[in-house]
Structures are given as C-alpha cells and as structure tokens.
Motif scaffolding. Structure first.
Motif, short mmCIF file in Angstrom:
data_model
loop_
_atom_site.label_atom_id
_atom_site.label_comp_id
_atom_site.label_asym_id
_atom_site.label_seq_id
_atom_site.Cartn_x
_atom_site.Cartn_y
_atom_site.Cartn_z
N UNK A 161 -3.26 5.93 -12.53
CA UNK A 161 -3.95 5.79 -11.25
C UNK A 161 -3.63 4.50 -10.51
N UNK A 162 -3.05 3.54 -11.20
CA UNK A 162 -2.85 2.21 -10.61
C UNK A 162 -1.37 1.85 -10.58
N UNK A 163 -0.52 2.76 -10.11
CA UNK A 163 0.89 2.39 -10.10
C UNK A 163 1.29 1.64 -8.84
N UNK A 164 0.39 1.57 -7.84
CA UNK A 164 0.68 0.78 -6.65
C UNK A 164 -0.19 -0.48 -6.62
N UNK A 165 0.36 -1.53 -6.06
CA UNK A 165 -0.37 -2.79 -5.97
C UNK A 165 -1.50 -2.65 -4.95
N UNK A 166 -2.75 -2.85 -5.37
CA UNK A 166 -3.85 -2.68 -4.43
C UNK A 166 -3.92 -3.78 -3.38
N UNK A 167 -3.19 -4.86 -3.60
CA UNK A 167 -3.23 -5.97 -2.64
C UNK A 167 -2.26 -5.77 -1.48
N UNK A 168 -1.10 -5.12 -1.75
CA UNK A 168 -0.12 -4.96 -0.67
C UNK A 168 0.44 -3.55 -0.57
N UNK A 193 -1.25 -17.17 -8.92
CA UNK A 193 -2.47 -17.33 -9.73
C UNK A 193 -2.77 -16.07 -10.52
N UNK A 194 -3.96 -16.03 -11.09
CA UNK A 194 -4.34 -14.89 -11.92
C UNK A 194 -5.50 -14.17 -11.26
N UNK A 195 -5.38 -12.87 -11.14
CA UNK A 195 -6.44 -12.06 -10.56
C UNK A 195 -6.49 -10.78 -11.38
N UNK A 196 -7.56 -10.01 -11.21
CA UNK A 196 -7.67 -8.82 -12.05
C UNK A 196 -6.73 -7.67 -11.64
N UNK A 197 -6.12 -7.76 -10.44
CA UNK A 197 -5.33 -6.62 -9.95
C UNK A 197 -4.21 -6.18 -10.90
N UNK A 198 -3.70 -7.10 -11.70
CA UNK A 198 -2.56 -6.77 -12.57
C UNK A 198 -2.97 -6.20 -13.93
N UNK A 199 -4.27 -6.17 -14.23
CA UNK A 199 -4.70 -5.85 -15.58
C UNK A 199 -5.49 -4.56 -15.64
N UNK B 160 -10.95 -7.88 -0.43
CA UNK B 160 -9.83 -8.75 -0.11
C UNK B 160 -8.57 -8.43 -0.91
N UNK B 161 -8.73 -7.91 -2.12
CA UNK B 161 -7.58 -7.65 -2.99
C UNK B 161 -7.25 -6.17 -3.14
N UNK B 162 -8.18 -5.31 -2.75
CA UNK B 162 -7.99 -3.88 -3.00
C UNK B 162 -7.99 -3.08 -1.69
N UNK B 163 -7.22 -3.53 -0.70
CA UNK B 163 -7.25 -2.76 0.54
C UNK B 163 -6.26 -1.61 0.54
N UNK B 164 -5.38 -1.55 -0.47
CA UNK B 164 -4.46 -0.41 -0.58
C UNK B 164 -4.86 0.48 -1.75
N UNK B 165 -4.59 1.75 -1.59
CA UNK B 165 -4.94 2.71 -2.64
C UNK B 165 -4.00 2.51 -3.83
N UNK B 166 -4.51 2.19 -5.00
CA UNK B 166 -3.63 1.97 -6.15
C UNK B 166 -2.96 3.25 -6.65
N UNK B 167 -3.47 4.40 -6.23
CA UNK B 167 -2.89 5.66 -6.69
C UNK B 167 -1.67 6.08 -5.87
N UNK B 168 -1.68 5.77 -4.55
CA UNK B 168 -0.54 6.21 -3.73
C UNK B 168 0.01 5.11 -2.82
N UNK B 169 -0.66 3.97 -2.75
CA UNK B 169 -0.14 2.86 -1.93
C UNK B 169 -0.53 2.92 -0.47
N UNK B 170 -1.29 3.94 -0.05
CA UNK B 170 -1.70 4.03 1.36
C UNK B 170 -2.81 3.03 1.67
#
Ligand SMILES: Nc1ncnc2c1ncn2[C@@H]1O[C@H](COP(=O)(O)O)[C@@H](O)[C@H]1O
Ligand SMILES: Nc1ncnc2c1ncn2[C@@H]1O[C@H](COP(=O)(O)O)[C@@H](O)[C@H]1O
Ligand SMILES: [Mg+2]
Ligand SMILES: [Mg+2]
Ligand SMILES: [Mg+2]
Ligand SMILES: [Mg+2]
Ligand SMILES: [Mg+2]
Ligand SMILES: [Mg+2]
Ligand SMILES: [Zn+2]
Ligand SMILES: [Zn+2]
Lengths: 343, 343
Positions: A161-168, A193-199, B160-170
């Motif tokens: 479910x998390x194959x895309x970076x939620x930040x960009x 830095x370290x944030x939870x997005x990668x884990x 701030x860190x989760x504005x993109x969908x981690x499942x599809x990147x949208x």
C-alpha cells in the motif's frame, strides 16, 4: 503482578536481527544459503497446506516452508516481488530442520508476489494452496506460525500500500531488508532527517472490556458485519495526541454512550489485517445507559458474568457467541471472569 | 491498582466530537461562529506569546487564541493552508471566554499555513511569535495547552508529510474535518474498502525503565545527540507484528545488550514530534552486562536508586542529568523510586 498473557499472533519466534538489515551482502548470502527458509505470499495470501492431524493441539493449517533452491532467482528479482528479512530462529528447533554447517541459526525470509508464483516454483507439497481470504484460516495456525504471519503479513501489507512517497508522490525503493522505503526523488523532504514516512506503519487500537459499576456485568457490542448472534469488546483506533486510557474513554462513549472512569492495561495483540496493535484494557463504567453509534455498532448490551461464562467456558447452547480464543476480545473476557471467581 | 498517571501532553481538553467531522455544514458554521477559537501554525510552528507570570504554576509560554473575525477567509482557503477541527471544550471555562448565545460549548480549530500569516492577520497581541523549533519551548505550556498541542501538531504534521496517496502517488483531498485524506484517483485501490492509508498515523513506541536483578539499580542510556551529561530511558519503535512487551525486550537488548524478562505497563504519553505514542513500561533485567549499539547509543549505565533520587528529587549538584518532568522518562524513574521507598 507482572504476569504476562500470551495472545495468538504474539509469539516471537525470531531474533529479528535489525542490525543486519543494512548489510546487503549478509542478506544476499543468507538468501542463497541452503539452510534458509522462505515463506511465500501471492497477493498477500500465504502459501499453506492442511496439516495432517487437525485437532486443537495440531491446528488445521501450516505454512509451506520453501528453501533457496526452490525459490527461483527470476521470481526474487521481479518488479512485483517484495522480499523481507524476518530474522533468524531464536532456538534451533531440534527436529524440523537439519543442522547446518557453521551451526548458525536458520534465517527466514518472506516473499510476496503479484504474479502467480506457481509458474516459478517447484513445490514439494502438491496439497499446498494460497489461503484466501486470510480470515478465518489465519486463525488455524500454530502459535509459532501465527507469530511469523503477524510479522510477515503486516510488513508485506505495508509495501503493498505504501509504494509511493506520501510526501512528494514519487516512487520509492525498498531498503534495509524490507524495513525501509526511500524516495527516489533526491530533493524530497523525506530524505532530510528522520520521519515516519519511510518506515512500516503500525496502528495502535484500544480494545476494552467495560465493566458495569456493579462489578458483575460487562459491555459487549455487535458491528453490523459480525456473524449473527456474535458480540465482542468495543474497540477503536487511537487518535493522534491521545493516550491509551483516553482513547478507551472516547471510543466507549462514542460507540455505546457509556462513560468510563478508570482504565487498566491487560495485554496486547498484533493484528496483521493489515497492521494494528490491539491494546487490551479493562475499564470501569461510570454510567450504564446505552446509546449506540448506529454507523458503527448495531447493538450493545450489558451481559452478566454468568452469561459470558456460559459462552466462554461452557459453550453449550449459549444465547450468543463471542470471538474465538485467538482474539484478544475473548482473552479479555476470560481474564475478567478469572479475576474474581474460581473456575 | 487502577491509578492513572497524567503525563504532559496527555490532557484531553476537548470532546473531539468525531461524529461531527463528516458534517461540512456544521463545521463551516462553527468556523464562522464568533465564539470559536483558532490556533495558528506557520510551517508547523505554533503562534504563542510569553505568559505574564513565568513561574512553575504559570508556565512560560501560551498559545495565541484567535477568533473567526481575525482569521482571514482568504487565508482559510489558500492551497497551502490546512484547517483541522479539534473539538469542543469539555467544560465551559468560567473566565477565559464570554458565554455564547445558545450556550453551546466553544469549538476549536487549528490552522497551518506555509505562507507567512502575518500578512493575513490582525493580531491582538503584538508580543506573539511562532515557536521555532518547537523544543524545548513546547515543554513550557500549561498542562491543558500541552494537550491541545499534542492533538493539533500531530494531525497537522501528518497533513504536511502525507499529501500524496502512498498507494498510487496521486494528490489527495482533505476530508472529515482534517481526519481523512482521500485519493483523487477514482481507480485507486485506496478507495475500495477501508485501509489505514487515508487516516492520520500514530507511531507506537516503547520506553522502558529496566531494573537490575538486584532491584536497586536502573539502566539509563545516552544518545549521541543528547546534551552533555544527560541520561534517559531506552526507547524504540514497536515493529509490525510485535507486542509491547516483546518490543521492550528487543529494543533493550539491541541498544544495551541487556536481556529483559517480565515487563509491566505503567503509563503512556503522546509525543507530537511528529506523532508518536510513548508506551512507558518497567522491565526486569535478566542479565547485567552492557554492550551498547554504537549506532544509536553512546553510553548506557546502571545507576543506583540513590543516584537517580539525587537527580530527580534533590537536583543539587547531580553527577548527571535526566529529561525534565514533562518527559515520560522522568515520570517512569519517579514512579520506580516511589514504588518501594517513601520520599
Ligand atoms: N488507521 C486506521 N485504519 C483504518 N480505519 C481507520 C483508521 N483510523 C481511523 N479509521 C476510521 O475508523 C473507523 C473504525 O472505527 P474505530 O475502529 O471505532 O475507530 C474506520 O471505519 C475508519 O473510518
Ligand atoms: N516510525 C518511525 N519513525 C521514525 N524512525 C523510525 C520509525 N520506525 C523505525 N525507525 C528507525 O528507528 C530509528 C530509531 O530507533 P529506535 O527508536 O530505537 O527504534 C530511527 O533512526 C529510524 O531509523
Ligand atoms: Mg470501533
Ligand atoms: Mg475511532
Ligand atoms: Mg469507534
Ligand atoms: Mg528500533
Ligand atoms: Mg531507541
Ligand atoms: Mg533502538
Ligand atoms: Zn518523496
Ligand atoms: Zn491513490
């Protein structure tokens, strides 16, 4: 006082050896070691087989254990494949696998693929199949294998479910034996830095047995999706900025209208669907009127101690049902009835 | 037995009223109600002012409370602005705000913007400023305001860190008063069924005071980044598929080499940097040799009960320092020294 409950899914079979996760060479060597065990998932469903003896001591389903030679290199490197390192066996099991040369403990990996792996595999057991959907089959594993599935399923579900970076929104790369995903975009904030997005994500949930002020009844509810006649403990996700005890009070009041005072932690249970941590509590009600949140709960009722004893202990012609022993809700009720009466 | 510890950041000032989150009309009405309070963040740093009396009873910093008329409509609707609903005040505070018409409890919202809001605001308090970086200023709030910040900061940090969908990147759209983000892509798997990808993230962490088998010493460690001389409890993220008690054992052994047996939950603390839930435990060591994980820990040592009493209770010329009372590490040590000695 410090007694600990072991719930289904809790057993830690492996030393997770997180210090080895950044060591690609070590991981690669382990992946091709003849002693290593692979477990396999196809679209997140584990490959299992029916166990010969299906009684309570020997539960009905067991994981298929593949070795390096039967896991095709091609399959390992496909883009739809994720491989994660689970750890090494804590104690050498005396019988299940032959001792290896250096006497190093056996390493385990889990592999998920979105392409039917039967095309890539030489299966030793022709009776194996992919357990789909995972419930209730997932509750038929041994305690040890349930612990393995708890870890493997939740990490693999995260990758899924998390194959895309939620930040960009960029694509990400799997690292550290499957316990990190790093954004491909060099300018992404997630790389500073370290944030939870990668884990991997773990969602803490409270699950509570609310006790009536008279001490002799407990509050159970039904979701609309439950099988007919089944009641269970109320439960809900812990929200940001909230303590466990406050989440118990908030969710109980939201779902049943009952106000809760003191809360006591009892035990917890990882719930790998997809990746919750159920935090089990006893809670004392300060009010008794029930008004359910009809979006989530169909009915909530006070049950007497005797009624839950009939279901949990006796099980003969009970007026309602409860989740099986593998669910922490069952264990919370059992804990409560054991606290002040001798069974 | 059911005594509960209130830690800094734990106080729940609001009824979160999650049932109102899907009700856009209600939220919009509240946002323009003269009674409503807004707190403001610029790049996640809260707008605060120095409080007049700066002593322990009246801590040094307080949140600026803005009303609807001073929050510009333009600012509310900018693309870099996120507004979240915090809840309504549990009890009408007798003095802080004048009673409103319908006698409805005051609603609170938090707003974060990436554009300097000073351009959009009429500030009543000229001494206000954005607290940056949040630590240690964030520990100078009153207990009630610390509770508000715990909720607001962690939800805003998630946006701030989760504005993109981690499942599809949208891209995603903010919904339910700021407690949900929905993928714009109609075909995305995140829109089928319920999964955690749409909801704020809370990371459960174990933090433990490990007690020596002799019962009279405790294990504290130093991260490289700590101020000189400071020691604290060991801590680490709970991994997928892991129970609280097992995470305590794993992290203690990873960080210090010490093996842990029984584990007992004491209390917890939301830690909004960005969104952890610190689960505080006492743990009994089964071994005493220390071998630190040098990647994370610079030094770990056994300290006698008297040594920690000197730091926590007396504070006069201590040989080392510990985190302040606002940190759960401090409270765990205090709990331990209070357990078996009378101070
Ligand atoms: N992390 C999460 N994963 C799934 N659902 C969540 C999560 N956080 C909040 N929810 C919402 O919480 C509902 C379940 O309610 P509850 O378990 O009582 O909190 C779901 O239907 C979602 O709308
Ligand atoms: N959710 C998370 N947020 C931040 N760091 C994490 C998370 N999960 C694992 N980590 C890693 O854990 C390290 C901190 O170690 P520990 O707190 O002892 O588990 C960080 O430097 C990260 O590499
Ligand atoms: Mg619920
Ligand atoms: Mg909820
Ligand atoms: Mg709920
Ligand atoms: Mg860790
Ligand atoms: Mg740590
Ligand atoms: Mg660690
Ligand atoms: Zn990125
Ligand atoms: Zn999507």
């Amino acid at each position: 006082r410090m007694e600990e409950h072991e719930n289904y899914f809790n057993r830690e079979v492996f030393n997770r050896m997180s210090e080895k996760r950044p060591d690609r060479k070590w991981l690669e060597a382990k992946q091709s070691s003849p002693d290593t065990v692979f477990i396999l998932f196809f679209n997140l469903n584990p490959l299992v087989s029916a166990s010969e003896e299906s009684n309570t001591a020997h539960p009905g389903i067991k994981l298929c254990r593949l070795d390096a030679s039967s896991v095709n290199k091609e399959l390992l490197q496909k883009s739809g494949t994720t491989v994660i390192f689970l750890g090494v066996e804590k104690q050498r099991s005396s019988s299940s696998s032959p001792p290896n040369e250096g006497n190093e403990p056996t390493a385990w990996f889990a592999l998920n693929t979105d392409d039917n792996p039967m095309n890539h595999l030489q299966l030793t057991n022709p009776n194996s199949f992919f357990l789909k959907p995972p419930m209730p089959g997932l509750l038929k594993l041994s305690e040890a294998e349930a612990g393995i599935i708890a870890q493997a399923s939740s990490v693999l579900a995260w990758h899924n479910r998390y194959s895309f970076c939620p930040t960009c929104g960029s694509n990400t790369n799997v690292e550290e034996g499957g316990y990190k995903r790093t954004c491909f975009n060099k300018d992404c904030r997630s790389r500073q830095g370290i944030h939870n997005t990668c884990y991997p994500r773990v969602d803490p949930v409270v699950i509570m047995l609310v006790i009536h002020p008279d001490g002799n009844q407990c509050l159970l509810g039904r979701k609309k999706t439950f099988p007919a006649g089944m009641f269970s403990c109320l439960a809900g996700f812990i929200e940001p900025g909230e303590a466990i005890e406050d989440a118990v009070r908030r969710e109980t009041e939201e779902e049943s209208g009952v106000k809760v005072g003191p809360v006591q932690y009892v035990s917890c249970q990882p719930w790998p669907m997809p990746s919750s941590l159920m935090i089990g509590c006893l809670a004392v009600a300060m009010s008794t009127d029930i008004k359910v949140d009809e979006k989530e709960i169909e009915e909530a009722r006070w049950f007497t101690r005797q009624q839950v004893i009939d279901v949990i202990v006796k099980g003969t012609k009970p007026a309602f049902t409860m989740p099986p022993r593998q669910a922490i809700a069952h264990q919370l009720v059992k804990h409560w009835i054991g606290m002040s009466s001798n069974l």
